[in-house]
Structures are given as C-alpha cells and as structure tokens.
Design a protein around this motif. Structure first.
Motif, PDB file in Angstrom:
ATOM      1  N   ILE A 128       0.829  -1.319   0.148  1.00 32.02           N
ATOM      2  CA  ILE A 128       0.008  -0.168   0.018  1.00 32.02           C
ATOM      3  C   ILE A 128       0.950   1.077  -0.097  1.00 32.02           C
ATOM      4  O   ILE A 128       0.460   2.446  -0.538  1.00 32.02           O
ATOM      5  N   ALA A 129       2.034   1.324   0.682  1.00 37.21           N
ATOM      6  CA  ALA A 129       2.653   2.572   0.832  1.00 37.21           C
ATOM      7  C   ALA A 129       3.897   2.623  -0.542  1.00 37.21           C
ATOM      8  O   ALA A 129       4.222   3.668  -0.451  1.00 37.21           O
ATOM      9  N   GLU A 130       3.690   1.637  -1.195  1.00 36.08           N
ATOM     10  CA  GLU A 130       4.652   1.789  -2.549  1.00 36.08           C
ATOM     11  C   GLU A 130       4.227   3.174  -3.191  1.00 36.08           C
ATOM     12  O   GLU A 130       3.387   3.474  -3.818  1.00 36.08           O
ATOM     13  N   GLY A 131       5.431   3.957  -3.643  1.00 33.11           N
ATOM     14  CA  GLY A 131       5.339   5.377  -4.276  1.00 33.11           C
ATOM     15  C   GLY A 131       4.660   6.238  -3.764  1.00 33.11           C
ATOM     16  O   GLY A 131       4.423   7.589  -4.064  1.00 33.11           O
ATOM     17  N   LYS A 132       4.284   6.130  -2.199  1.00 34.54           N
ATOM     18  CA  LYS A 132       3.838   7.201  -1.331  1.00 34.54           C
ATOM     19  C   LYS A 132       4.662   8.090  -0.630  1.00 34.54           C
ATOM     20  O   LYS A 132       5.809   7.219  -0.221  1.00 34.54           O
ATOM     21  N   GLU A 133       4.469   9.312  -0.385  1.00 33.05           N
ATOM     22  CA  GLU A 133       5.585  10.170   0.369  1.00 33.05           C
ATOM     23  C   GLU A 133       5.393   9.518   1.879  1.00 33.05           C
ATOM     24  O   GLU A 133       4.007   9.219   2.403  1.00 33.05           O
ATOM     25  N   SER A 134       6.352   9.597   2.714  1.00 34.29           N
ATOM     26  CA  SER A 134       6.274   9.163   4.074  1.00 34.29           C
ATOM     27  C   SER A 134       6.887  10.122   4.792  1.00 34.29           C
ATOM     28  O   SER A 134       7.709  10.945   4.427  1.00 34.29           O
ATOM     29  N   ARG A 135       6.514  10.167   5.993  1.00 29.99           N
ATOM     30  CA  ARG A 135       7.157  11.185   7.123  1.00 29.99           C
ATOM     31  C   ARG A 135       7.019  10.416   8.497  1.00 29.99           C
ATOM     32  O   ARG A 135       6.394   9.564   8.691  1.00 29.99           O
ATOM     33  N   PHE A 136       8.054  11.005   9.331  1.00 28.26           N
ATOM     34  CA  PHE A 136       7.929  10.449  10.684  1.00 28.26           C
ATOM     35  C   PHE A 136       7.447  11.410  11.878  1.00 28.26           C
ATOM     36  O   PHE A 136       7.826  12.725  11.644  1.00 28.26           O
ATOM     37  N   PHE A 137       6.375  11.016  12.554  1.00 24.81           N
ATOM     38  CA  PHE A 137       5.730  12.164  13.678  1.00 24.81           C
ATOM     39  C   PHE A 137       6.063  11.387  14.937  1.00 24.81           C
ATOM     40  O   PHE A 137       5.478  10.063  15.126  1.00 24.81           O
ATOM     41  N   ASP A 138       6.668  11.804  15.719  1.00 26.87           N
ATOM     42  CA  ASP A 138       7.095  11.268  17.118  1.00 26.87           C
ATOM     43  C   ASP A 138       7.605   9.898  16.948  1.00 26.87           C
ATOM     44  O   ASP A 138       7.319   8.840  18.029  1.00 26.87           O
TER      45      ASP A 138
END
Length: 233
Positions: A128-138
């Motif tokens: 599901i995550a392939e090709g999608k922007e990701s960020r870290f929070f806490d």
C-alpha cells in the motif's frame, strides 16, 4: 425545497455520463442503493470508476455493472464474494485500487471536507505504501494518502424529509454518509419520506445540504450475502 423525484431513472437523469467517478454506499449487500444501481445499469454509461467498499456479488449490487462491463476501475477494500470481479481483474479487464477500509472511509470524509491529503500509519511497510510520500511523527512512520471525491454519489438511507435530511438504520449506515459528502452531486434512495420538520434535529445523521435528489424505494430486496443457520442439536 422538495428534492423528491418520482423514479430512480429520473433521479439519474442528466447527471451520469461515461467515464465518471461514482461513490456508492454499502458494505457487502448491507445499505446499498439497489434501485439506483439498477437504474445506473439501464443508462448504459461506461468507463466508470466506482469508489465502494466492495462490488456486491455476481448478480446483485455493483456486480450487475461488472457483468455489463460498465465499470473500468474499482477503488475498494474487499474483493471477495464476486467471481466476475476476480475474472476481470485476473484477465486485465478491470483496474483495482485496493484500499484499507479505514483509509477508504477517511479518504471520502476528508475529500468531502475539502482536505486534499492526510497522513496515516495504515499500510506502512506494505505494498500500500509503495510510491507514496512518508514522514515520521514522534518517531513513527506515516504515509501520505490523497483523498477522494466523486462526480456523483449514490447513497442508501432509511428515512429522509423533503429537504434531504437523512436518517440511517443501524449498520446500514456504513459508508453512506462518507459517500454522500464526497459527491459533487448526491442522489439518495430511501425507504420512508416525511415532511420537513418531522425528524427531530437530534435524530438527523446527515443534513440535507449534502443531498441533491431523493427517490423512494419502499420495498428493497435487502439480500443476505451469506446466510448461516444454527444446526440442529
């Protein structure tokens, strides 16, 4: 304002066209706009992208539109119970965007609220995550999901007044409110219609501002997807 029309066919008149995106309420066969789906099939429109939890079964609900080859893409959470869905997908005849159920609900709700995207942990580390922007929070990873809107929403409710204020019945509420708010034009199929003012404001589940047309289907079939009976002792 009286938003009632006399038939499901009239409810779709002038608003459905080829290659549109439709948001269709329901969960399995629970709370689906049966009459509106049948009327949509009769219009003959093709190339549809349908946003819905699933695609009904082979001979009921959105399954009818799969049989008639009117759907080109499904954005959905569950793809079981439908052999024609499976056949078309495996043969490359149907495009499928598989979306986790909670994410699908939030995509519709946020889209209806004018929010373009949101971060979620659901799907992190999967396809599901392939090709999608990701960020870290806490210290936790989230992926960015774009929201959804539709040209037309087809919704099932239990009761409406003539202004389009809606009451849903128990689990038949499911995705219907989210589809209604995500649609640029929303058509609602109801079992009961009452006069404006007869529904207590505290009992309204969705205000009529989201509803453009209403059609009455007082005796829907309401099929049971899978019936399991207790065996004899």
């Amino acid at each position: 304002m009286n938003k009632l029309v006399v038939s499901a066919a009239q409810a779709l008149e002038g608003i459905v066209a080829d290659n549109q995106t439709l948001a269709v309420g329901g969960f399995g066969l629970c709370g689906i706009p049966e009459a509106l789906i049948d009327a949509l099939k009769e219009t003959g429109v093709t190339g549809l992208t349908c946003i819905s939890n699933n695609a009904g079964v082979d001979d009921f609900g959105l399954g009818k539109l799969l049989q008639s080859k009117q759907i080109k893409k499904m954005i959905s959470s569950y793809v079981g119970e439908n052999k024609e869905f499976e056949r078309q997908y495996l043969n490359g005849e149907l495009e499928v965007e598989l979306t986790p159920q909670g994410t699908l609900a939030e995509k519709l709700r946020s889209g209806g609220a004018g929010i373009p995207a949101f971060y979620t942990q659901t799907g992190v580390g999967t396809l599901i995550a392939e090709g999608k922007e990701s960020r870290f929070f806490d210290g936790k990873e989230y992926i960015l999901e774009n929201t959804l809107t539709a040209d037309v929403a087809l919704v099932k409710a239990y009761k409406a007044d003539k202004a389009g204020n809606l009451v849903f019945r128990k689990t038949a509420r499911n995705f219907n409110p989210e589809c209604a708010v995500a649609g640029k034009f929303t058509v609602v199929e109801v079992e009961q219609l009452v006069e404006i003012g007869e529904i207590d404001p505290d009992d309204i589940h969705l205000p009529g501002i989201y509803v453009n047309r209403i059609v009455i289907n007082a005796t829907p079939e309401k099929r049971i997807e899978q019936m399991t009976l207790k065996g004899e002792a």
